[in-house]
Write a protein that holds these residues in place. Structure first.
Motif, PDB file in Angstrom:
ATOM      1  N   ALA A 103       0.823  -1.210   0.000  1.00  0.00           N
ATOM      2  CA  ALA A 103       0.000   0.000   0.000  1.00  0.00           C
ATOM      3  C   ALA A 103       0.858   1.262   0.000  1.00  0.00           C
ATOM      4  CB  ALA A 103      -0.930  -0.006   1.218  1.00  0.00           C
ATOM      5  N   LEU A 104       1.987   1.208   0.684  1.00  0.00           N
ATOM      6  CA  LEU A 104       2.867   2.378   0.791  1.00  0.00           C
ATOM      7  C   LEU A 104       3.710   2.590  -0.474  1.00  0.00           C
ATOM      8  CD1 LEU A 104       4.120   1.954   4.482  1.00  0.00           C
ATOM      9  CD2 LEU A 104       2.428   3.617   3.616  1.00  0.00           C
ATOM     10  N   THR A 105       3.915   1.526  -1.252  1.00  0.00           N
ATOM     11  CA  THR A 105       4.834   1.636  -2.400  1.00  0.00           C
ATOM     12  C   THR A 105       4.139   1.489  -3.750  1.00  0.00           C
ATOM     13  OG1 THR A 105       5.316  -0.752  -2.316  1.00  0.00           O
ATOM     14  CG2 THR A 105       6.757   0.718  -1.050  1.00  0.00           C
ATOM     15  N   ARG A 106       2.834   1.259  -3.786  1.00  0.00           N
ATOM     16  CA  ARG A 106       2.177   0.885  -5.034  1.00  0.00           C
ATOM     17  C   ARG A 106       2.199   2.000  -6.075  1.00  0.00           C
ATOM     18  NH1 ARG A 106      -3.504   2.181  -5.248  1.00  0.00           N
ATOM     19  NH2 ARG A 106      -4.159   3.381  -3.423  1.00  0.00           N
ATOM     20  N   ARG A 107       2.357   3.243  -5.680  1.00  0.00           N
ATOM     21  CA  ARG A 107       2.371   4.336  -6.656  1.00  0.00           C
ATOM     22  C   ARG A 107       3.787   4.705  -7.104  1.00  0.00           C
ATOM     23  NH1 ARG A 107      -2.639   6.068  -7.307  1.00  0.00           N
ATOM     24  NH2 ARG A 107      -4.147   5.868  -5.605  1.00  0.00           N
TER      25      ARG A 107
END
Length: 389
Positions: A383-387
């Protein structure tokens, strides 16, 4: 490569070869109690057998898989499988735990031939089919991991645990001969790097490719969770009140084959640019799976449901990971695979030793809590790295 040199039949053969090779490092998991009894290793320490295998697998990933960017893969693949035959015979005839550990270490080191096969398959496939091809070949790996337990359990009940490794030696010898005969000639421009430069370039790839770093971290966490379940599962199933046979314990691997069958689909989704969405859904399923798994001692049906969810989730993330990293640097696919899979091995080794240790002190509920914590960590990290690109 505009035209695919990877036919469906060839992809299927690659999948079988991968499954057979990777199974060699998982046969021990349902046999831990039998090995423990024969060699006098305590239940709290017997996980070291799996940890040695995975640690040496990591060494093989670092030292052997990058050679696929340097040497003729046809000779490399057949050669590693032939040496694996010797290692399997050593384990199958080991007179004491020292010889056992040496043979197990060699099996782990040489089983990395699976990753050379994956990189070779990705090279032979057309770009538009690469995800699907990686999915098919990787499905062979996961089916091999899961059916290793079934195969080992049945043979152990019929002829003792040593027969597992001796039969596998024969099958590996046959597959080595078949592959050498049918693999395409590896005619391509090789890297002009020396072997040491090749190894150092692994660090360069990690420094340059953020996607590789992120996907490697996810790999570590999902295979820690995978190993937490599969290494310790034999312990509650083989002791009262369940007291199942090796054949029955091994049969639970069949439940996980559902996950492997989703591999090609996950690869197709990655080909369509849906890798992040597939990853998120899979990681949610991974976390949920620990709830039914925690009811193992009360309901084997709940365990089966949990196994299906967990293996489906791990396989979907794994295939997506590889589909996303292999196109990054086409001339370095063996090194990309090696760097990524080192984290798989670290995760598997960590999960193996942690799960048996936790089981010895807190029982099955403690193992499930550990698995849920690792799975939640993976979901949060995604969730923290998906973008990030």
């Amino acid at each position: 490569m505009p035209v695919s040199l990877m036919s469906r039949k060839m992809a299927f053969l690659f999948a079988i070869a991968c499954g057979l090779a990777v199974a060699n490092i998982y046969y021990a998991q349902p046999l831990l109690d039998a090995i423990s009894n024969e060699f006098g290793i305590t239940h709290s320490s017997v996980g070291i057998v799996v940890t040695i295998t995975q640690a040496c697998y990591a060494i093989g990933l670092l030292l052997l898989v990058p050679l696929g960017d340097l040497l003729n893969r046809r000779w490399l693949i057949a050669g590693q499988m032939l040496v694996s035959v010797v290692a399997l015979i050593v384990v199958g005839t080991a007179p004491n735990n020292i010889v056992l550990f040496i043979g197990i270490a060699a099996i782990g080191l040489l089983a990395v031939v699976t990753q050379t096969l994956v990189a070779f398959a990705a090279t032979l496939a057309a770009p538009s089919e690469r995800g699907r091809t990686v999915g098919v070949v990787t499905s062979g790996i996961v089916i091999g991991i899961l059916l290793a337990r079934t195969f080992a359990g049945i043979l152990t009940d019929l002829a003792g645990w040593r027969s597992v490794y001796l039969v596998s030696a024969l099958l590996t010898l046959i597959m080595a001969c078949v592959l050498f005969r049918v693999l395409p000639h590896d005619e391509r421009s090789k890297e002009s790097l020396s072997y040491l430069q090749l190894l150092r370039s692994l660090l360069t790839l990690f420094a340059q490719e953020r996607i590789l770093r992120i996907r490697a971290a996810l790999c570590l966490m999902i295979f820690t969770a995978f190993s937490i379940l599969w290494t310790s599962l034999v312990l509650p199933l083989s002791t009262p009140p369940l007291s199942l046979s090796h054949t029955a314990i091994g049969a639970f691997g069949l439940a996980g084959v559902t996950g492997a069958l989703a591999a090609a689909r996950a690869g197709r989704l990655a080909d369509r640019g849906l890798g992040q969405r597939t990853t998120g859904v899979a990681l949610i399923l991974l976390l949920i799976s620990w709830l039914p798994i925690s009811y193992t001692q009360h309901s084997l049906l709940a365990l089966i449901i949990g196994i299906v969810l967990l293996d489906l989730a791990v396989q979907a993330v794994h295939v997506t990971n590889q589909s996303m990293i292999l196109p990054l640097v086409p001339e370095a696919r063996s090194r990309l695979t090696a760097g990524y899979m080192i984290f798989y091995s670290i995760g598997s080794a960590t999960g193996s030793i942690a799960s048996t240790s936790v089981y010895a002190y807190t029982g099955w509920n403690g193992v499930c809590l550990l698995g849920a914590i690792v799975s939640a960590s993976a979901l949060l990290f995604w969730a923290l790295t998906r973008r990030l690109k």
